[in-house]
Design an enzyme around this catalytic site. Structure first.
Site, PDB file in Angstrom:
ATOM      1  CG  ASP A   9      12.980   1.268   8.728  1.00  0.00           C
ATOM      2  OD1 ASP A   9      12.821   0.087   8.343  1.00  0.00           O
ATOM      3  OD2 ASP A   9      12.025   2.065   8.842  1.00  0.00           O
ATOM      4  CG  HIS A  10      12.856  -0.369  13.091  1.00  0.00           C
ATOM      5  ND1 HIS A  10      13.077   0.982  12.905  1.00  0.00           N
ATOM      6  CD2 HIS A  10      11.520  -0.532  13.182  1.00  0.00           C
ATOM      7  CE1 HIS A  10      11.917   1.610  12.916  1.00  0.00           C
ATOM      8  NE2 HIS A  10      10.956   0.724  13.074  1.00  0.00           N
ATOM      9  CB  CYS A  66      11.585   1.777   5.285  1.00  0.00           C
ATOM     10  SG  CYS A  66      10.501   2.556   4.077  1.00  0.00           S
ATOM     11  N   GLY A  67       9.644  -0.252   5.890  1.00  0.00           N
ATOM     12  CA  GLY A  67       8.451  -1.086   5.937  1.00  0.00           C
ATOM     13  C   GLY A  67       7.699  -1.064   4.621  1.00  0.00           C
ATOM     14  CB  THR A  68       5.709   1.421   3.002  1.00  0.00           C
ATOM     15  OG1 THR A  68       6.413   2.630   3.338  1.00  0.00           O
ATOM     16  CG2 THR A  68       4.702   1.086   4.091  1.00  0.00           C
ATOM     17  N   GLY A  69       8.794   1.265   1.917  1.00  0.00           N
ATOM     18  CA  GLY A  69       9.619   1.865   0.860  1.00  0.00           C
ATOM     19  C   GLY A  69       9.254   3.320   0.629  1.00  0.00           C
ATOM     20  N   GLY A  71       8.521   5.947   2.978  1.00  0.00           N
ATOM     21  CA  GLY A  71       9.240   6.928   3.798  1.00  0.00           C
ATOM     22  C   GLY A  71      10.650   7.148   3.275  1.00  0.00           C
ATOM     23  CG  HIS A  99      10.740   5.960 -19.697  1.00  0.00           C
ATOM     24  ND1 HIS A  99       9.413   5.985 -20.092  1.00  0.00           N
ATOM     25  CD2 HIS A  99      11.398   5.228 -20.629  1.00  0.00           C
ATOM     26  CE1 HIS A  99       9.277   5.287 -21.220  1.00  0.00           C
ATOM     27  NE2 HIS A  99      10.465   4.814 -21.564  1.00  0.00           N
ATOM     28  CG  ASN A 100      11.261   7.949 -14.111  1.00  0.00           C
ATOM     29  OD1 ASN A 100      10.747   6.949 -13.600  1.00  0.00           O
ATOM     30  ND2 ASN A 100      10.586   8.750 -14.919  1.00  0.00           N
ATOM     31  NE  ARG A 110       6.863  -3.395   9.273  1.00  0.00           N
ATOM     32  CZ  ARG A 110       7.001  -2.386  10.135  1.00  0.00           C
ATOM     33  NH1 ARG A 110       6.432  -1.205   9.878  1.00  0.00           N
ATOM     34  NH2 ARG A 110       7.709  -2.546  11.228  1.00  0.00           N
ATOM     35  NE  ARG A 133       9.758   9.031 -25.538  1.00  0.00           N
ATOM     36  CZ  ARG A 133      10.110   7.748 -25.579  1.00  0.00           C
ATOM     37  NH1 ARG A 133      11.220   7.393 -26.197  1.00  0.00           N
ATOM     38  NH2 ARG A 133       9.360   6.829 -25.009  1.00  0.00           N
ATOM     39  CG  HIS A 134      12.986   9.076 -21.607  1.00  0.00           C
ATOM     40  ND1 HIS A 134      11.615   9.114 -21.483  1.00  0.00           N
ATOM     41  CD2 HIS A 134      13.274   8.039 -22.427  1.00  0.00           C
ATOM     42  CE1 HIS A 134      11.089   8.124 -22.193  1.00  0.00           C
ATOM     43  NE2 HIS A 134      12.074   7.460 -22.778  1.00  0.00           N
ATOM     44  NE  ARG A 137       8.910  14.024 -21.748  1.00  0.00           N
ATOM     45  CZ  ARG A 137       8.600  13.144 -22.695  1.00  0.00           C
ATOM     46  NH1 ARG A 137       8.969  11.882 -22.588  1.00  0.00           N
ATOM     47  NH2 ARG A 137       7.899  13.530 -23.741  1.00  0.00           N
TER      48      ARG A 137
HETATM   49  C1  RB5 Z   1       8.603   1.911  10.622  1.00  0.00           C
HETATM   50  O1  RB5 Z   1       7.648   1.411  11.502  1.00  0.00           O
HETATM   51  C2  RB5 Z   1       7.939   2.380   9.330  1.00  0.00           C
HETATM   52  O2  RB5 Z   1       7.218   3.519   9.551  1.00  0.00           O
HETATM   53  C3  RB5 Z   1       8.971   2.555   8.245  1.00  0.00           C
HETATM   54  O3  RB5 Z   1       9.667   1.379   8.070  1.00  0.00           O
HETATM   55  C4  RB5 Z   1       8.475   2.935   6.857  1.00  0.00           C
HETATM   56  O4  RB5 Z   1       7.503   2.039   6.431  1.00  0.00           O
HETATM   57  C5  RB5 Z   1       8.106   4.323   6.619  1.00  0.00           C
HETATM   58  O5  RB5 Z   1       7.750   4.702   5.498  1.00  0.00           O
END
Ligand code: RB5
Length: 147
Positions: A9-10, A66-69, A71, A99-100, A110, A133-134, A137
């Site tokens: 995303d942005h 994304c920002g955190t991965g 979402g 494993h998964n 970020r 074994r995985h 699951r």
């Molecule tokens: C965008 O601002 C932010 O919410 C998105 O990149 C992400 O971090 C969501 O999980």
């Protein structure tokens, strides 16, 4: 060589472009599903684009940034056949393949820097699922999709 589908995303456009350059340099076939400009976009839409391809193209892998991965991973895991992992260190990137049988790697522009991102991508692509074994699951996870 595994086919890689990638989107962001942005918040992660630069990191996506850097990772594409890195993977292309290693000879991987990378399909960039966008976005291509820094305008604000909605990450579930891009998660869906990558996951649809990964589900269709057996043996391929997805990358979502994304920002955190987080979402991206929440959205991706709503799609049948997707096992997405949001990770920020190499051990988890490796173990989620072993494993998964994770087929989509998510990380946050970020949260980590580009050098760590490259290490995660390498670990994820180069590690094979161990099965055995995985599998029971992973099959149980697949069953959850039917309920
Ligand atoms: C965008 O601002 C932010 O919410 C998105 O990149 C992400 O971090 C969501 O999980």
């Amino acid at each position: 060589m595994k086919k890689i589908y990638i989107a962001c995303d942005h918040a992660a456009l630069h990191m996506k472009n850097d990772i594409i350059g890195y993977l292309n340099g290693k000879g991987y076939d990378v399909d960039d599903l966008g976005p291509y400009t820094p305008d604000s976009v909605d990450y579930p839409e891009y998660a869906q684009k990558v996951c649809n391809e990964v589900v269709k193209d057996k043996g391929s892998l997805g990358m979502l940034i994304c920002g955190t991965g987080i979402g991206m991973s929440i959205a991706a895991n709503k799609i049948k056949g997707i096992r997405a992992a949001a990770v920020s260190e190499v051990f988890s990137a490796t173990m989620t393949r072993k494993h998964n049988d994770a087929n989509v790697l998510c990380f946050g522009a970020r949260v980590i820097g580009i050098e760590t991102a490259k290490m995660l991508v390498d670990a994820f692509i180069e590690t094979e699922y161990e099965g055995q074994r995985h599998q029971r699951r992973v099959d149980m996870i697949t069953k959850l999709e039917e309920n």
